[in-house]
Every structure is written in C-alpha cells, then in structure tokens.
Write a protein that holds these residues in place. Structure first.
Motif, mmCIF file in Angstrom:
data_model
loop_
_atom_site.group_PDB
_atom_site.id
_atom_site.type_symbol
_atom_site.label_atom_id
_atom_site.label_comp_id
_atom_site.label_asym_id
_atom_site.label_seq_id
_atom_site.Cartn_x
_atom_site.Cartn_y
_atom_site.Cartn_z
ATOM 1 N N ALA A 231 -1.262 -44.207 38.257
ATOM 2 C CA ALA A 231 -0.614 -42.897 38.370
ATOM 3 C C ALA A 231 -1.218 -41.882 37.412
ATOM 4 C CB ALA A 231 0.879 -43.029 38.125
ATOM 5 N N PHE A 232 -1.637 -42.340 36.221
ATOM 6 C CA PHE A 232 -2.214 -41.424 35.244
ATOM 7 C C PHE A 232 -3.741 -41.483 35.218
ATOM 8 C CE2 PHE A 232 2.164 -41.686 33.829
ATOM 9 C CZ PHE A 232 2.430 -40.365 33.482
ATOM 10 N N ASN A 233 -4.327 -42.205 36.191
ATOM 11 C CA ASN A 233 -5.776 -42.271 36.391
ATOM 12 C C ASN A 233 -6.514 -42.862 35.194
ATOM 13 O OD1 ASN A 233 -7.646 -41.558 38.578
ATOM 14 N ND2 ASN A 233 -8.644 -40.246 37.059
ATOM 15 N N THR A 234 -5.837 -43.647 34.373
ATOM 16 C CA THR A 234 -6.502 -44.233 33.203
ATOM 17 C C THR A 234 -7.211 -45.534 33.532
ATOM 18 O OG1 THR A 234 -4.433 -45.330 32.553
ATOM 19 C CG2 THR A 234 -4.889 -43.167 31.584
ATOM 20 N N HIS A 235 -7.089 -46.004 34.786
ATOM 21 C CA HIS A 235 -7.810 -47.218 35.187
ATOM 22 C C HIS A 235 -9.265 -46.923 35.543
ATOM 23 C CE1 HIS A 235 -6.820 -45.314 38.926
ATOM 24 N NE2 HIS A 235 -7.267 -46.287 39.690
#
Length: 383
Positions: A231-235
């Motif tokens: 969801a926070f694009n940190t992957h």
C-alpha cells in the motif's frame, strides 16, 4: 502577541493561542507550522510560528489531500453525476478485470476494493501521475475479495476516485476541484501547484525518531510484501522516502489526489468551512443530506493495511469514531503523514486545519492536534 507566535484569535479562543504557544515553545528551534479554524463560516483562529513560516506558506499535506478528492466526489454525488451504488464498471469498464466487476462506487470510495497497490509496485514517475496509477490498477487482482473487508488505499485511492470522476465528467478530478472548489473560494489548497507559487512552498523535512520510537518501529513487522508495504509502495527496491514525496516538483505540479496536495492551514480549514457553512456571500458547498451521507460511517473495524481500528465515511475519515471522540457524530475530514489534520464538525459548525513542516513519528496527524482540537472544539461549543 505571545512570544514566537504570529496571528490572531477571536474572543473566547484565547486558550487555543495559549496551547499553541506552549507547544511551540517546547519544539523550537525545529518547529514550523500553522493552525486555523472557522466556526459557522467565521475565521476564529489564525496562528503560525517558526523561522521562515508565514500565514501564506505552503506545505505538503500528504493524505490530507484525500479530503479534497472526496469533496469533489461529494459534489458530484450531490448533483447526481455519480451514483454511489452503481458498479464502478458503469463508468470505467476496464476496471472489471480480475474479479472486480461487481464492486460499487460506494465500496471503492470506502477502501473496500482490496486494490491497495501493485504486485510489482509503482515507479516514482507513476506515483506523480494519477492516470498512470489508474491504468495499471485496472488489471491488478485485488488483495482481498472486494467488498468483504477494508484497508487503507494509501497511495492509490485518489487515482481510483479520479478515474471514476474523469469517466463521468470528461474532466480530471484536479480540474473539477480547481473550477468548483479552490478558485471560487480562493483557497490556498492546491492539487497542482502553479509555478509562480513555488517560492511559497516550504520543503518537507523529516524528524529523527526518539530512541523509544525507533525501538517501536524496529519491533513492528514489515515484511517486503505485506499489505502495508504494498500500500505504501515500500516493497519496491529503491523506493524513495515518504518525506521526499511532496518535495518532487512533478508531484507538486500534478497534484496526485491521494497525497500530492500543497496547502496552508488557512486553505485546509477554508475548504471544510466552505463545505458546511456560508462563507462570505457563498452558500455551503454541500447540502445537509450530503453532509450527513459523507459523515456516516461506511467502513469500520480492523483496517487490514493499518493494522488497527479505523473508520471511514464516504471516503473521508470518520474521525469522531477513532481519533477525537468528543467531536460531533458525523464529523469528517482527513489527516496526512506529515502531521497535517483537517476536518469539519457540522454539529457545532467547526472547520479545522493544521500544517507542519517536520514529519514526526510514527506519522499521521501530529500528536499535538489532540490538544489543539480539544481546545478549539471546547471554545467553539462555548461560542
């Protein structure tokens, strides 16, 4: 004037200035922020503090931007241009791929789509472009069966709402917001910051967490492919820091509707004042039935992304349920990761806006809002 504090308060709101001054005194020299409030369309609090901060300074307000996106949606629902219980595919046929064909607009707006991000993630350029986000999400399989649960669609809800708005009106959400809300009321709350206003932008800066906060952050499970990381694009390898997001000129210029807005506290509070009250010679943007609908709780319980209890109205956060329980039922608004907070309490006519330059941990509305909101609300009731 209280030392270090600029601005004015109306009679009866002096305790707000005192609370603001006490907080600022303990945070200087790092602090920079603004606080503004209206009651029944009249500005009653207008304060700012910090080196370089002016009443007209503009800050990245992160997810407080979502409030502007859902104000546009509320207007279009009010006019009948959008019908919440129609399927999203009525407006956006391509959205129906991968099991999403049955999802309604109402479920989409209330974080029930299960479409919190992409398996492969977004590039930085895509996160600055709502059309690019929407195009890629149309083919994404949801992360839970749509409509069965809810979870915060942090970086994408504005693009999803915006694509529905564009298909229904032929105009982008940012264009409708500019023409119907921002420009008529002269709001310093921009979804797309004009180049000539760039000198007023104050670049967002992070604050280092305290040792206690860092220990809590280290203890929080953050696997590379959790719902939260997606969801926070940190992957995504090399994903930028959240604090840098509004510092990108592309983000500020495009005004992505999930988190790319730029505003002053006056702009945040002014939008919510315009929504519920007569401001100047203008009637409220929203009619009583619309105000009741957007503030009515639609999704509540365990948020699969945030991993704690949350509640949403028709897009807006239902902040009286889980943030400020002393506010009137049906209060609606949205906070931002940089510390900003903005909302309306229609029952007492209160509209509130707060900005700050430094991002505090663990994120979301700055904890000082608890003190400020309580004092402003008490004064508004007395008024």
């Amino acid at each position: 004037m209280t030392q270090g504090i600029h601005g004015t308060v109306a009679d009866g709101f002096e305790p707000v200035r005192e609370d603001f001054a006490a907080f600022v005194a303990g945070e200087l020299p790092d602090y920079e922020g603004q606080l503004c409030a209206y009651v029944h369309g009249r500005k009653v609090v207008d304060l700012w503090a910090g080196e370089g901060c002016e009443a007209s300074s503009l800050y990245g307000v992160f997810s407080s931007t979502k409030g502007a996106a859902f104000m546009v949606a509320a207007l279009l629902v009010q006019e009948g241009t959008l019908e919440p219980d129609r399927k999203v595919t009525y407006y956006w046929p391509e959205f129906g791929a991968e099991g999403k064909a049955g999802l309604t607009v109402r479920d989409l707006f209330t974080h029930r789509a299960g479409l919190v991000g992409l398996d492969a993630g977004f590039t930085g350029a895509e996160l600055a472009d709502d059309r690019a986000i929407a195009e890629r999400l149309a083919d994404q399989r949801p992360f839970w069966r749509p409509g069965t649960a809810f979870g915060y669609h942090a970086f994408v809800i504005g693009a999803l709402v915006g694509e529905v708005v564009r298909r229904a009106t032929g105009r982008t959400l940012q264009e409708v917001y500019e023409e119907r809300i921002r420009a008529p009321y002269g709001l310093d709350f921009h979804l797309g910051l004009p180049e000539e206003l760039e000198p007023r932008y104050r670049s967002v800066q992070p604050m280092l967490p305290t040792p206690e906060q860092q220990a809590e952050l280290d203890a929080t499970p953050t696997g590379p492919h959790t719902l939260a990381s997606i969801a926070f694009n940190t992957h995504v390898p090399g994903a930028g820091e959240l604090a840098d997001y509004p510092n990108s000129r592309a983000v500020r210029a495009n005004g992505p509707a999930s988190a790319g807005g730029v505003a002053s506290a006056r702009g945040l509070a002014g939008m919510y004042a315009a929504a519920i009250s007569e401001v100047g010679e203008r009637p409220p943007l929203l009619k009583p039935d619309t105000i009741a609908e957007v503030g009515q709780i639609h999704s509540t319980g365990y948020d699969l992304v945030a991993r704690f209890h949350k509640s949403f109205g028709l897009g807006f956060q239902a902040i009286a349920d889980y943030v400020y329980p002393y506010l009137g039922a049906g209060s609606f608004g949205h906070s931002g990761a940089g510390g900003s907070q903005a909302f309306a309490d229609p029952r007492c006519g209160l509209a509130y806006g707060y900005t700050r330059r430094r991002i505090a941990y663990p994120g979301g509305a700055g904890p000082e809002n608890e003190r400020f909101v309580r004092t402003v609300h008490r004064a508004a009731l007395a008024a």
